[in-house]
Scaffold this motif. Structure first.
Motif, PDB file in Angstrom:
ATOM      1  N   GLY A 157       0.944  -1.305   0.125  1.00 56.95           N
ATOM      2  CA  GLY A 157       0.222   0.036  -0.086  1.00 56.95           C
ATOM      3  C   GLY A 157       0.865   1.230   0.095  1.00 56.95           C
ATOM      4  O   GLY A 157       1.833   1.251  -0.845  1.00 56.95           O
ATOM      5  N   THR A 158       0.656   2.170   0.810  1.00 55.85           N
ATOM      6  CA  THR A 158       1.402   3.164   1.134  1.00 55.85           C
ATOM      7  C   THR A 158       3.263   3.035   1.268  1.00 55.85           C
ATOM      8  O   THR A 158       3.748   3.613   0.456  1.00 55.85           O
ATOM      9  N   LEU A 163       7.773   4.138  -1.715  1.00 58.71           N
ATOM     10  CA  LEU A 163       9.464   3.561  -2.179  1.00 58.71           C
ATOM     11  C   LEU A 163       9.347   3.781  -3.699  1.00 58.71           C
ATOM     12  O   LEU A 163      10.426   4.234  -4.214  1.00 58.71           O
ATOM     13  N   VAL A 164       8.309   3.386  -4.460  1.00 56.81           N
ATOM     14  CA  VAL A 164       8.489   3.443  -5.907  1.00 56.81           C
ATOM     15  C   VAL A 164       8.452   4.555  -6.510  1.00 56.81           C
ATOM     16  O   VAL A 164       9.321   5.007  -7.323  1.00 56.81           O
ATOM     17  N   GLU A 165       7.825   5.529  -5.841  1.00 62.59           N
ATOM     18  CA  GLU A 165       7.657   7.277  -6.246  1.00 62.59           C
ATOM     19  C   GLU A 165       9.037   7.861  -6.034  1.00 62.59           C
ATOM     20  O   GLU A 165       9.543   8.630  -6.498  1.00 62.59           O
ATOM     21  N   THR A 166       9.807   7.355  -4.730  1.00 64.67           N
ATOM     22  CA  THR A 166      10.869   8.188  -4.262  1.00 64.67           C
ATOM     23  C   THR A 166      12.058   7.424  -4.966  1.00 64.67           C
ATOM     24  O   THR A 166      13.166   7.958  -5.116  1.00 64.67           O
ATOM     25  N   ARG A 167      12.088   6.172  -5.103  1.00 69.73           N
ATOM     26  CA  ARG A 167      13.201   5.505  -5.637  1.00 69.73           C
ATOM     27  C   ARG A 167      13.042   4.762  -6.816  1.00 69.73           C
ATOM     28  O   ARG A 167      12.975   5.367  -7.945  1.00 69.73           O
ATOM     29  N   SER A 258      -3.495   6.569  -4.054  1.00 66.39           N
ATOM     30  CA  SER A 258      -3.891   5.605  -4.304  1.00 66.39           C
ATOM     31  C   SER A 258      -3.264   4.311  -3.631  1.00 66.39           C
ATOM     32  O   SER A 258      -3.877   3.438  -3.071  1.00 66.39           O
ATOM     33  N   GLY A 259      -1.869   4.617  -3.154  1.00 68.47           N
ATOM     34  CA  GLY A 259      -1.578   3.419  -2.330  1.00 68.47           C
ATOM     35  C   GLY A 259      -2.107   3.686  -0.770  1.00 68.47           C
ATOM     36  O   GLY A 259      -2.313   2.703  -0.035  1.00 68.47           O
ATOM     37  N   LEU A 263      -3.956   0.777   1.168  1.00 69.62           N
ATOM     38  CA  LEU A 263      -3.291   0.490   2.407  1.00 69.62           C
ATOM     39  C   LEU A 263      -4.751   0.217   3.298  1.00 69.62           C
ATOM     40  O   LEU A 263      -5.016  -0.607   4.043  1.00 69.62           O
ATOM     41  N   VAL A 264      -5.912   1.333   3.127  1.00 69.70           N
ATOM     42  CA  VAL A 264      -6.966   1.192   3.944  1.00 69.70           C
ATOM     43  C   VAL A 264      -7.596  -0.217   3.612  1.00 69.70           C
ATOM     44  O   VAL A 264      -8.226  -0.989   4.598  1.00 69.70           O
ATOM     45  N   MET A 265      -7.794  -0.496   2.489  1.00 68.83           N
ATOM     46  CA  MET A 265      -8.290  -1.730   1.908  1.00 68.83           C
ATOM     47  C   MET A 265      -7.698  -2.786   2.565  1.00 68.83           C
ATOM     48  O   MET A 265      -8.423  -3.802   3.102  1.00 68.83           O
TER      49      MET A 265
END
Length: 412
Positions: A157-158, A163-167, A258-259, A263-265
């Protein structure tokens, strides 16, 4: 106080071992849901179509499902510990290959390796519970294990989105690979099984395969497998593949936003199996409840496909996460539908149907999305409509095809 588990294994040891086995199951949950976050970056890097995304996510589940019969035989012949220790290193190798993949075929090969390596991850938990916990507690303990194993989805989730967005998406696979290595080491260190009775003749591979054939000859098997092939597949297809792209493209959410929804789901889905496990009832009541929950489940997927409001999509996804816990009733139904001597094999066949169903559903929904796009139709309406229709068909098969004799008579 009498032990609450098999007399060959103390209660505290049994709980410690099943929780350790859950580490591999949690990682398998993480691997099968990475697509929801990695879909966008993978599309950009490898120029993938919606159908390609379905192939990427489905490759894991096809390999996972196709190996269930062999993993079931391995567990019966060599035990829970040996089977998972031999198989799980393939998931580690697949994670490394995925992290370093320079082409889409290599990425698919990595997913196949991960699927094979993770194939025994949940099966070893269910067989361990069936062997070392009382039958009356099977649904409640399995529900707890499903909830704990679902913690792996929290990683995708988040945390994975950040991690994907920053790395990069490659770093996401690298982190999951490192966690898999730690899980393997924990199983090696902590899981032990009671010694096998050497006086019992060891079953041959051919004899083991013939006993699987006995399951398929039983008239109630078809309905059980048809529902099993779509119920879990629906949840994973949404949470593990389409939720992220839907929120990004339909509602303009960022990857991290969306993450957060994923995460909530995922958090909500952790509470479903223990809750439904506690509410379990034997006999025809269980099967009627399964049908009712499946019908409500199909309606929620249809609502996401029909109504395009963000709050409806998010609310339905969260309720789907909770309602997916009714799948633990399906496992309990399998547990009482077959003789005790066939329990392990029945679990393996049912798990195989579940994950081959995931592969089928993700491929079909990818195809539906591509066909919809080519005709100027919003792809996610086609995806959710396809999932809903498959759920209705599986539910109808479960309700109308022959049921186990015990379920009809109201006996366990």
């Amino acid at each position: 106080m009498a032990p609450e588990v098999s007399p060959t294994l103390p209660a505290r040891s049994a709980w410690a071992m099943v929780l350790t086995l859950c580490t591999a199951f949690a990682l398998s949950q993480a691997y099968r849901t990475v697509g929801a976050i990695m879909a966008g970056p993978l599309q950009a890097e490898f120029n993938l179509s919606a159908q390609d995304l379905g192939l990427f996510s489905g490759a894991f589940h096809f390999a996972f499902g196709a190996m269930q019969l062999f993993m079931g035989i391995g567990i019966d012949l060599h035990g829970v510990r040996r089977t998972v220790l031999v198989a799980f290193p393939l998931a580690i190798a697949g994670g490394l290959l995925s992290a370093m993949a320079a082409s889409f075929p290599l990425l698919i090969a990595g997913q196949v390796l991960i699927g094979v390596g993770c194939a025994p991850a949940f099966l070893v938990c269910t067989v361990f519970i069936a062997r070392h916990f009382p039958a009356a507690r099977f649904a409640s303990v399995s529900g707890l294990v499903l909830g704990i194993g679902g913690l792996g989805m929290l990683l995708t989730g988040t945390p994975l989105a950040w991690l994907v967005e920053t790395r990069s998406w490659r770093m996401g696979f690298a982190v999951l690979t490192a966690a898999s290595a730690l899980a393997w080491l924990s199983i090696l260190s902590w899981v032990r099984e009671p010694a096998r009775d050497e006086a019992q003749p060891k079953e041959s591979l051919l004899a083991a395969l013939r006993r699987f054939g006995a399951l398929f000859a039983m008239p109630h098997t078809l309905g059980i497998l048809l529902l099993g092939s779509v119920s879990y597949a629906a949840f994973i297809s949404l949470r593990g593949l389409w939720l992220g792209p839907l929120l990004v493209e339909r509602h303009g959410y960022s990857l991290v936003q969306s993450g957060n929804v994923a995460l909530v789901m995922s958090v909500v889905s952790l509470f479903g199996p223990p809750l439904f496990g506690r509410l379990d009832r034997d006999g025809p009541v269980r099967r009627r409840r399964i049908v009712a929950c499946c019908a409500a489940y199909a309606a929620l997927f249809a609502a996401i496909g029909i109504f395009h409001a963000a709050w409806i999509d998010i609310a339905c996804a969260i309720v789907i996460g909770l309602l997916s816990g009714f799948i633990v009733w399906e496992y309990a139904d399998v547990r009482v539908a077959y003789p005790a001597a066939l329990t392990g094999r029945a679990m393996a066949v049912f798990t195989m149907a579940m994950f081959l169903g995931v592969a089928m559903m993700q491929w079909l929904t990818g195809l539906a999305a591509s066909l919809a796009q080519s005709r100027g139709i919003e792809p996610y309406s086609a995806v959710l409509g396809t999932i809903s229709a498959l759920l209705v068909a599986g539910c109808a098969a479960f309700a109308w095809l022959p049921a186990p004799p015990g379920a009809v008579a109201g006996k366990p």
